[in-house]
Design an enzyme around this catalytic site. Structure first.
Site, PDB file in Angstrom:
ATOM      1  N   LYS A 197       0.845  -1.203   0.000  1.00 37.95           N
ATOM      2  CA  LYS A 197       0.000   0.000   0.000  1.00 37.95           C
ATOM      3  C   LYS A 197       0.877   1.248   0.000  1.00 37.95           C
ATOM      4  CE  LYS A 197      -2.335   2.707   3.573  1.00 37.95           C
ATOM      5  NZ  LYS A 197      -1.181   3.391   4.178  1.00 37.95           N
ATOM      6  N   ASN A 198       1.958   1.208   0.771  1.00 40.02           N
ATOM      7  CA  ASN A 198       2.759   2.418   0.925  1.00 40.02           C
ATOM      8  C   ASN A 198       3.827   2.583  -0.151  1.00 40.02           C
ATOM      9  OD1 ASN A 198       1.210   3.274   3.012  1.00 40.02           O
ATOM     10  ND2 ASN A 198       2.528   2.441   4.616  1.00 40.02           N
TER      11      ASN A 198
ATOM     12  N   CYS B  90      -5.167   8.142   7.735  1.00 41.44           N
ATOM     13  CA  CYS B  90      -5.671   7.736   9.061  1.00 41.44           C
ATOM     14  C   CYS B  90      -5.477   8.845  10.082  1.00 41.44           C
ATOM     15  CB  CYS B  90      -4.942   6.482   9.516  1.00 41.44           C
ATOM     16  SG  CYS B  90      -5.384   5.046   8.536  1.00 41.44           S
TER      17      CYS B  90
ATOM     18  N   ARG C 238      -0.125  14.930  12.032  1.00 43.61           N
ATOM     19  CA  ARG C 238       0.540  14.647  10.756  1.00 43.61           C
ATOM     20  C   ARG C 238       0.814  15.909   9.922  1.00 43.61           C
ATOM     21  NH1 ARG C 238      -1.888   9.102   8.332  1.00 43.61           N
ATOM     22  NH2 ARG C 238       0.271   8.847   7.708  1.00 43.61           N
TER      23      ARG C 238
ATOM     24  N   ASP D 183       3.023   0.490  12.218  1.00 40.64           N
ATOM     25  CA  ASP D 183       1.835  -0.110  11.601  1.00 40.64           C
ATOM     26  C   ASP D 183       1.573  -1.534  12.107  1.00 40.64           C
ATOM     27  OD1 ASP D 183       1.807   2.221  10.182  1.00 40.64           O
ATOM     28  OD2 ASP D 183       2.510   1.357   8.309  1.00 40.64           O
TER      29      ASP D 183
ATOM     30  N   ARG E 240      -8.957   0.727   2.448  1.00 40.03           N
ATOM     31  CA  ARG E 240      -7.930   1.710   2.100  1.00 40.03           C
ATOM     32  C   ARG E 240      -6.582   1.033   1.902  1.00 40.03           C
ATOM     33  NH1 ARG E 240      -6.256   5.683   5.699  1.00 40.03           N
ATOM     34  NH2 ARG E 240      -4.663   5.792   4.114  1.00 40.03           N
TER      35      ARG E 240
HETATM   36  N1  EPU Z   1       5.858  14.402  10.840  1.00 37.96           N
HETATM   37  C1  EPU Z   1       5.886  15.744  11.106  1.00 37.96           C
HETATM   38  N2  EPU Z   1       6.169  16.602  10.081  1.00 37.96           N
HETATM   39  C2  EPU Z   1       6.412  16.150   8.810  1.00 37.96           C
HETATM   40  C3  EPU Z   1       6.390  14.772   8.545  1.00 37.96           C
HETATM   41  C4  EPU Z   1       6.103  13.901   9.590  1.00 37.96           C
HETATM   42  O1  EPU Z   1       5.660  16.180  12.234  1.00 37.96           O
HETATM   43  O2  EPU Z   1       6.649  16.989   7.930  1.00 37.96           O
HETATM   44  C5  EPU Z   1       5.568  13.459  11.937  1.00 37.96           C
HETATM   45  C6  EPU Z   1       4.281  12.671  11.708  1.00 37.96           C
HETATM   46  O3  EPU Z   1       3.149  13.411  12.156  1.00 37.96           O
HETATM   47  C7  EPU Z   1       4.546  11.425  12.512  1.00 37.96           C
HETATM   48  C8  EPU Z   1       6.042  11.211  12.356  1.00 37.96           C
HETATM   49  O4  EPU Z   1       6.578  12.474  11.969  1.00 37.96           O
HETATM   50  O5  EPU Z   1       4.226  11.634  13.860  1.00 37.96           O
HETATM   51  C9  EPU Z   1       6.431  10.178  11.321  1.00 37.96           C
HETATM   52  O6  EPU Z   1       5.755  10.453  10.113  1.00 37.96           O
HETATM   53  P1  EPU Z   1       6.224   9.899   8.697  1.00 37.96           P
HETATM   54  O7  EPU Z   1       6.380  11.056   7.801  1.00 37.96           O
HETATM   55  O8  EPU Z   1       7.374   8.978   8.879  1.00 37.96           O
HETATM   56  O9  EPU Z   1       4.952   9.018   8.271  1.00 37.96           O
HETATM   57  P2  EPU Z   1       4.026   9.205   7.001  1.00 37.96           P
HETATM   58  O10 EPU Z   1       4.830   9.399   5.789  1.00 37.96           O
HETATM   59  O11 EPU Z   1       2.941  10.159   7.314  1.00 37.96           O
HETATM   60  C10 EPU Z   1       4.100   6.702   6.340  1.00 37.96           C
HETATM   61  C11 EPU Z   1       3.092   5.624   6.057  1.00 37.96           C
HETATM   62  C12 EPU Z   1       2.432   5.225   7.362  1.00 37.96           C
HETATM   63  C13 EPU Z   1       3.510   4.686   8.283  1.00 37.96           C
HETATM   64  C14 EPU Z   1       4.613   5.733   8.490  1.00 37.96           C
HETATM   65  C15 EPU Z   1       5.801   5.203   9.253  1.00 37.96           C
HETATM   66  C16 EPU Z   1       2.384   6.174   3.837  1.00 37.96           C
HETATM   67  C17 EPU Z   1       1.294   6.656   2.958  1.00 37.96           C
HETATM   68  N3  EPU Z   1       2.105   6.141   5.132  1.00 37.96           N
HETATM   69  O12 EPU Z   1       3.365   7.775   6.917  1.00 37.96           O
HETATM   70  O13 EPU Z   1       1.515   4.201   7.057  1.00 37.96           O
HETATM   71  O14 EPU Z   1       2.937   4.372   9.523  1.00 37.96           O
HETATM   72  O15 EPU Z   1       5.085   6.187   7.217  1.00 37.96           O
HETATM   73  O16 EPU Z   1       6.434   4.207   8.522  1.00 37.96           O
HETATM   74  O17 EPU Z   1       3.461   5.831   3.379  1.00 37.96           O
HETATM   75  C18 EPU Z   1      -0.364   2.850   7.477  1.00 37.96           C
HETATM   76  O18 EPU Z   1      -0.041   2.229   6.454  1.00 37.96           O
HETATM   77  O19 EPU Z   1      -1.246   2.466   8.277  1.00 37.96           O
HETATM   78  C19 EPU Z   1       0.330   4.091   7.756  1.00 37.96           C
HETATM   79  C20 EPU Z   1      -0.134   4.980   8.623  1.00 37.96           C
END
Ligand code: EPU
Length: 442
Positions: A25-26, A120, A125, A308, A422
């Site tokens: 998915k990611n 989610c 975020r 996750d 999703r």
């Molecule tokens: N964060 C910030 N500012 C930013 C970016 C991130 O504060 O500019 C914070 C986020 O709010 C979070 C932490 O940093 O608390 C880590 O966020 P990250 O950017 O690593 O996660 P993401 O890109 O939003 C992706 C996956 C998530 C997975 C995480 C960690 C996708 C679409 N989503 O999210 O997947 O948990 O990386 O590996 O790639 C899921 O599949 O259920 C899911 C939530």
């Protein structure tokens, strides 16, 4: 109003059989967006038939791009006829994709309008780490109320250090800097394998991206990208979901496509708790071997134990004998599912552990934390789970409540089945293939 769907589960039976993983998915939807750099048709194989992929397809079509979902999990995407550079708030909230479009938009139009992404609800975020990086490449960003106008005549390679590790931020910087003039160096980059899938695809398109030791990625800007063909890596989250389902129901399931390389932190914990598994080439068989032991988990960016996996792992630990601790460090508010598990008889105490250097331990920005959020849970097992009427709040919570209902003897009803779509392709159908009694109704 969106259609509400329900799972009806008659639990108490071990899962048995074999299941094949879908594409991650990611990764899948990110490759579709990267394809927009090229005029030719890129072929993305092994994509997952999940809402996140289809909504990305819908957004690309609305922008004038071409997306053809074909047979055998193949989607072709071309950016040739792309005519619009605006992700409206309605489209933005469909997934986490919004900022991924900035690179392709800037390269074609010199500007982009994106709105806050959805996904989610597991924390605030924010996108500060994405936008700071894009600014470092020379773009101007104006924004308010969740809408951002990004403009740049030309992006220039830069050295950018992420203040904290971010999976999405790393993806977005990789995608955005591929055509920047000169060399970009990303420091403190995330190591998630899905990012490597994206890098592999972009390199096939003609990009020059390399991982270097010490969380560094270098990107030598190229002049243009051409279409490419790539098979999406198998979904490691789906693998862990089936593994936990097999073990928690005292079953025996062969998970085809489960790759030990990207599941290291999970398998390490299975060794500690006594979960049975056997690696056979590209597949792993997960089976109940003996009464599970408790353990302590700290979620961590890759290569650590993934956030996750935390919710499905919590269900597994309800079946271990003794006290387990789960400490979530990535998202500030990812424990909502416990309220539902408590209805089923799970004994859990949420708490905030003393953390001497929270700035270093937590991935979220500390200013996004709230006193009412908890970051750790003490689970007391083994618990006899009873069936219940449950409400699914997000994707992983959905899989978690399904798992708990498969353990509980009797009939559970789960509202919000559509949220699971999703990120899981036909989860109920796949579970039926493992002899689970699960039905889906409106
Ligand atoms: N964060 C910030 N500012 C930013 C970016 C991130 O504060 O500019 C914070 C986020 O709010 C979070 C932490 O940093 O608390 C880590 O966020 P990250 O950017 O690593 O996660 P993401 O890109 O939003 C992706 C996956 C998530 C997975 C995480 C960690 C996708 C679409 N989503 O999210 O997947 O948990 O990386 O590996 O790639 C899921 O599949 O259920 C899911 C939530």
């Amino acid at each position: 109003m969106n259609k509400r769907e329900k799972f009806v589960i008659e639990g108490g039976k071990p899962l048995k059989g074999e299941v094949t993983l879908c594409g991650a998915k990611n990764s899948g939807f990110k490759l579709m967006i990267a394809s927009l750099y090229a005029d030719g048709r890129s072929e993305i194989r092994n994509f997952s038939k999940i809402t996140d992929t289809f909504s990305t397809g819908e957004i690309i079509r609305n922008l004038g791009g071409e997306v053809i979902f074909g047979e055998n999990h193949i989607v072709t995407v071309s950016g040739k006829s792309l005519s619009n550079w605006v992700i409206s708030s309605g489209q933005g909230k469909l997934s986490r994709a919004a900022t991924y479009f900035i690179g392709p938009f800037l390269s074609r139009f010199g500007k982009a309008v994106v709105s806050n992404p959805g996904g989610c609800k597991i924390g605030r975020r924010p996108l500060d780490r994405h936008f700071e990086g894009i600014k470092a490449l020379g773009a101007k960003i104006k924004g308010q109320d969740g809408h951002y106008l990004i403009s740049a005549k030309e992006l220039k390679g830069t050295r950018y250090r992420f203040p904290k590790v971010t999976h999405g931020g790393t993806d977005v910087m990789v995608i955005t800097s591929v055509l920047a003039k000169g060399k970009t160096v990303l420091e403190n980059a995330a190591l998630e394998p899905e990012i490597d899938d994206l890098i592999a695809f972009l390199n096939k398109m003609g990009a020059k991206i390399e991982r270097k030791p010490g969380r560094i990625i270098t990107i030598e800007g190229v002049k243009e990208l051409k279409s490419a063909s790539h098979s999406v890596m198998p979904d490691r989250n789906e693998a862990v979901t089936f593994a936990c389902a097999a073990l928690a129901t005292k079953g025996d399931v062969l998970v085809k496509g489960a790759d030990k390389k990207v599941l290291g932190a999970f398998l390490e914990q299975l060794d500690k708790v006594g979960g049975g598994y056997e690696i056979d080439g590209k597949d792993i068989r997960f089976y109940y071997k003996k009464q599970l032991s408790p353990c302590n988990i700290l979620t961590h960016p890759y290569p650590g134990f993934m956030t996750d996996w935390m919710a499905v792992w919590s269900v597994l630990m309800t079946q271990a004998k003794g006290e387990s601790v789960i400490h979530e460090t990535i998202f500030e508010n990812r424990f909502a599912f416990f309220e539902q598990l408590i209805k089923m008889g799970v004994k859990v105490k949420l708490f905030n552990p003393r953390v001497p250097r929270p700035e270093e331990v937590y991935s979220f920005n500390l200013k996004d934390d709230r006193p009412e959020y908890f970051h750790a849970a003490r689970i007391f097992g083994p618990a006899t789970l009873k069936p219940a009427r449950l409400e699914i709040a997000d994707l992983r919570a959905g899989a978690t409540l399904i798992l708990a209902s498969l353990i509980a003897k009797g009939k559970s009803e789960l509202t919000g089945a559509e949220l699971v779509d999703r990120g899981y392709e036909n989860l109920d159908e796949k579970l039926r293939g493992l002899k689970a009694n699960i039905k889906r109704t409106e």
